[in-house]
Design a protein around this motif. Structure first.
Motif, PDB file in Angstrom:
ATOM      1  N   LEU A   8       4.905  -8.011   3.878  1.00  0.00           N
ATOM      2  CA  LEU A   8       4.679  -9.420   3.549  1.00  0.00           C
ATOM      3  C   LEU A   8       5.650 -10.315   4.318  1.00  0.00           C
ATOM      4  O   LEU A   8       5.312 -11.437   4.704  1.00  0.00           O
ATOM      5  CB  LEU A   8       4.842  -9.640   2.045  1.00  0.00           C
ATOM      6  CG  LEU A   8       3.746  -9.039   1.157  1.00  0.00           C
ATOM      7  CD1 LEU A   8       4.127  -9.154  -0.313  1.00  0.00           C
ATOM      8  CD2 LEU A   8       2.414  -9.740   1.413  1.00  0.00           C
ATOM      9  N   GLY A   9       6.840  -9.790   4.560  1.00  0.00           N
ATOM     10  CA  GLY A   9       7.822 -10.562   5.314  1.00  0.00           C
ATOM     11  C   GLY A   9       7.442 -10.737   6.767  1.00  0.00           C
ATOM     12  O   GLY A   9       7.946 -11.648   7.436  1.00  0.00           O
ATOM     13  N   GLU A  10       6.552  -9.884   7.279  1.00  0.00           N
ATOM     14  CA  GLU A  10       6.115  -9.977   8.670  1.00  0.00           C
ATOM     15  C   GLU A  10       5.001 -11.001   8.853  1.00  0.00           C
ATOM     16  O   GLU A  10       4.593 -11.273   9.988  1.00  0.00           O
ATOM     17  CB  GLU A  10       5.628  -8.604   9.152  1.00  0.00           C
ATOM     18  CG  GLU A  10       6.735  -7.576   9.339  1.00  0.00           C
ATOM     19  CD  GLU A  10       7.708  -7.999  10.428  1.00  0.00           C
ATOM     20  OE1 GLU A  10       7.246  -8.500  11.476  1.00  0.00           O
ATOM     21  OE2 GLU A  10       8.922  -7.863  10.230  1.00  0.00           O
ATOM     22  N   ALA A  26      -4.096 -12.132  -3.386  1.00  0.00           N
ATOM     23  CA  ALA A  26      -3.350 -10.925  -3.009  1.00  0.00           C
ATOM     24  C   ALA A  26      -4.139 -10.046  -2.044  1.00  0.00           C
ATOM     25  O   ALA A  26      -3.569  -9.455  -1.112  1.00  0.00           O
ATOM     26  CB  ALA A  26      -2.981 -10.133  -4.264  1.00  0.00           C
ATOM     27  N   GLU A  27      -5.449  -9.951  -2.226  1.00  0.00           N
ATOM     28  CA  GLU A  27      -6.256  -9.097  -1.350  1.00  0.00           C
ATOM     29  C   GLU A  27      -6.260  -9.632   0.076  1.00  0.00           C
ATOM     30  O   GLU A  27      -6.127  -8.877   1.045  1.00  0.00           O
ATOM     31  CB  GLU A  27      -7.687  -8.998  -1.876  1.00  0.00           C
ATOM     32  CG  GLU A  27      -8.560  -8.029  -1.080  1.00  0.00           C
ATOM     33  CD  GLU A  27      -9.972  -7.941  -1.631  1.00  0.00           C
ATOM     34  OE1 GLU A  27     -10.661  -6.949  -1.326  1.00  0.00           O
ATOM     35  OE2 GLU A  27     -10.388  -8.869  -2.352  1.00  0.00           O
ATOM     36  N   THR A  28      -6.366 -10.957   0.211  1.00  0.00           N
ATOM     37  CA  THR A  28      -6.345 -11.564   1.542  1.00  0.00           C
ATOM     38  C   THR A  28      -4.990 -11.350   2.201  1.00  0.00           C
ATOM     39  O   THR A  28      -4.909 -11.010   3.393  1.00  0.00           O
ATOM     40  CB  THR A  28      -6.664 -13.064   1.443  1.00  0.00           C
ATOM     41  OG1 THR A  28      -7.969 -13.230   0.885  1.00  0.00           O
ATOM     42  CG2 THR A  28      -6.618 -13.722   2.810  1.00  0.00           C
ATOM     43  N   ALA A  29      -3.915 -11.537   1.433  1.00  0.00           N
ATOM     44  CA  ALA A  29      -2.575 -11.312   1.979  1.00  0.00           C
ATOM     45  C   ALA A  29      -2.403  -9.857   2.400  1.00  0.00           C
ATOM     46  O   ALA A  29      -1.769  -9.559   3.420  1.00  0.00           O
ATOM     47  CB  ALA A  29      -1.523 -11.698   0.942  1.00  0.00           C
ATOM     48  N   ASP A  89      -2.373   0.430   5.990  1.00  0.00           N
ATOM     49  CA  ASP A  89      -2.475  -0.424   4.810  1.00  0.00           C
ATOM     50  C   ASP A  89      -1.332  -0.049   3.871  1.00  0.00           C
ATOM     51  O   ASP A  89      -1.398   0.948   3.152  1.00  0.00           O
ATOM     52  CB  ASP A  89      -3.833  -0.202   4.130  1.00  0.00           C
ATOM     53  CG  ASP A  89      -4.002  -1.077   2.901  1.00  0.00           C
ATOM     54  OD1 ASP A  89      -3.083  -1.856   2.609  1.00  0.00           O
ATOM     55  OD2 ASP A  89      -5.052  -0.962   2.240  1.00  0.00           O
ATOM     56  N   LEU A  90      -0.282  -0.827   3.890  1.00  0.00           N
ATOM     57  CA  LEU A  90       0.898  -0.499   3.093  1.00  0.00           C
ATOM     58  C   LEU A  90       0.662  -0.697   1.602  1.00  0.00           C
ATOM     59  O   LEU A  90       1.454  -0.244   0.779  1.00  0.00           O
ATOM     60  CB  LEU A  90       2.085  -1.351   3.554  1.00  0.00           C
ATOM     61  CG  LEU A  90       2.506  -1.132   5.016  1.00  0.00           C
ATOM     62  CD1 LEU A  90       3.681  -2.028   5.362  1.00  0.00           C
ATOM     63  CD2 LEU A  90       2.861   0.321   5.260  1.00  0.00           C
ATOM     64  N   PHE A  91      -0.425  -1.373   1.251  1.00  0.00           N
ATOM     65  CA  PHE A  91      -0.733  -1.573  -0.164  1.00  0.00           C
ATOM     66  C   PHE A  91      -1.657  -0.481  -0.691  1.00  0.00           C
ATOM     67  O   PHE A  91      -1.922  -0.401  -1.876  1.00  0.00           O
ATOM     68  CB  PHE A  91      -1.397  -2.943  -0.370  1.00  0.00           C
ATOM     69  CG  PHE A  91      -0.445  -4.084  -0.157  1.00  0.00           C
ATOM     70  CD1 PHE A  91       0.179  -4.690  -1.228  1.00  0.00           C
ATOM     71  CD2 PHE A  91      -0.167  -4.532   1.121  1.00  0.00           C
ATOM     72  CE1 PHE A  91       1.058  -5.738  -1.029  1.00  0.00           C
ATOM     73  CE2 PHE A  91       0.707  -5.584   1.322  1.00  0.00           C
ATOM     74  CZ  PHE A  91       1.329  -6.192   0.251  1.00  0.00           C
TER      75      PHE A  91
END
Length: 258
Positions: A8-10, A26-29, A89-91
């Motif tokens: 998210l920081g990137e 959240a899904e878009t992010a 996908d880190l999530f």
């Protein structure tokens, strides 16, 4: 969790700020963390332009991957052989090929190699269906390799490959059965019949059978006489009448018999 925070920081600052204000879900992010900086800039330009539409959610995922999001887990080839970019996908648990065209190039090479391996293993044929074309098992019959069964390979639009081993279409299976039955009948007809007994054994049985009949006739002379008369009257290959081969030594003896 640390990797997700770093991802998210990137994001570009304006995108992060929109996410904090909950203007971006959240899904878009999540999908934006999988985008390159150039893609983030392109999406941000759409987002800030009131006359443009910035894709969200799954539409954003399709937009990022050119309409195809292909997971690395479906690859038949070694991931190390893929020269392009892989996006993680880190999530979630999946990673994706950034270049769909490059993926299909490598995947098709792997499918061709798999087809050749089946042929070398002795399968009569291997059919590779077009991407997205379904294999309908109801229109096929399960057939083993030794009876001419084929391998049918299906490929989905998402790159998934499935191999269906040992199948024939109903028409092919029916034709194979007819040919098999015809071959079996020809083999039975062509196979010479073997006698139950060998020649010497048959001779042994015949002689002993005749000897047994002769011995029985000695105890029944009346029956033997009737059989003789019947053969003499009706004629039979088992009954012969020949003249006694007598001859006189000279004319004097012959004259004495006249």
């Amino acid at each position: 969790m640390v990797k997700r925070s770093l991802a998210l920081g990137e994001l570009l600052p304006k995108i992060r700020e929109a996410y904090r204000r909950e203007e971006i879900d959240a899904e878009t992010a999540r999908y934006l963390t999988m985008a390159s900086k150039a893609q983030q800039k392109d999406w941000q330009a759409l987002y800030v332009d009131p006359e443009q539409y910035a894709p969200r959610g799954l539409q954003l995922k399709q937009w990022l991957f050119g309409g195809q999001s292909i997971a690395t887990k479906v690859a038949l080839f070694a991931i190390e052989d893929y020269p392009g970019l892989i996006v993680s996908d880190l999530f979630g648990e999946d990673s994706y090929f950034a270049d769909a065209d490059l993926f299909w190039l490598k995947q098709n090479e792997a499918i061709a190699a798999k087809r050749d391996a089946y042929i070398e293993a002795g399968w009569s044929d291997v059919i590779v269906l077009e991407p997205g074309q379904y294999f309908h098992s109801w229109d096929h019959e399960k057939t083993p390799k030794k009876k001419g069964g084929k391998v049918i390979i299906t490929v989905s639009h998402r790159g998934e490959v499935e191999c269906h081993e040992g199948w024939l279409s109903r028409k092919e299976a029916r034709r194979a059965r007819d040919q098999s039955e015809g071959s079996e009948q020809e083999e039975i007809a062509a196979k010479p019949s073997r006698p139950e007994l060998s020649g010497p054994m048959q001779n042994y049985v015949d002689l002993h059978r005749h000897a047994a009949v002769r011995a029985a006739m000695l105890d029944h002379p009346g029956t033997a006489l009737r059989l003789m008369v019947a053969h003499a009257i009706a004629g039979s290959g088992l009954w012969q009448v020949r003249c006694e081969p007598q001859r006189t030594a000279n004319e004097t003896i012959a004259a004495s018999l006249a």
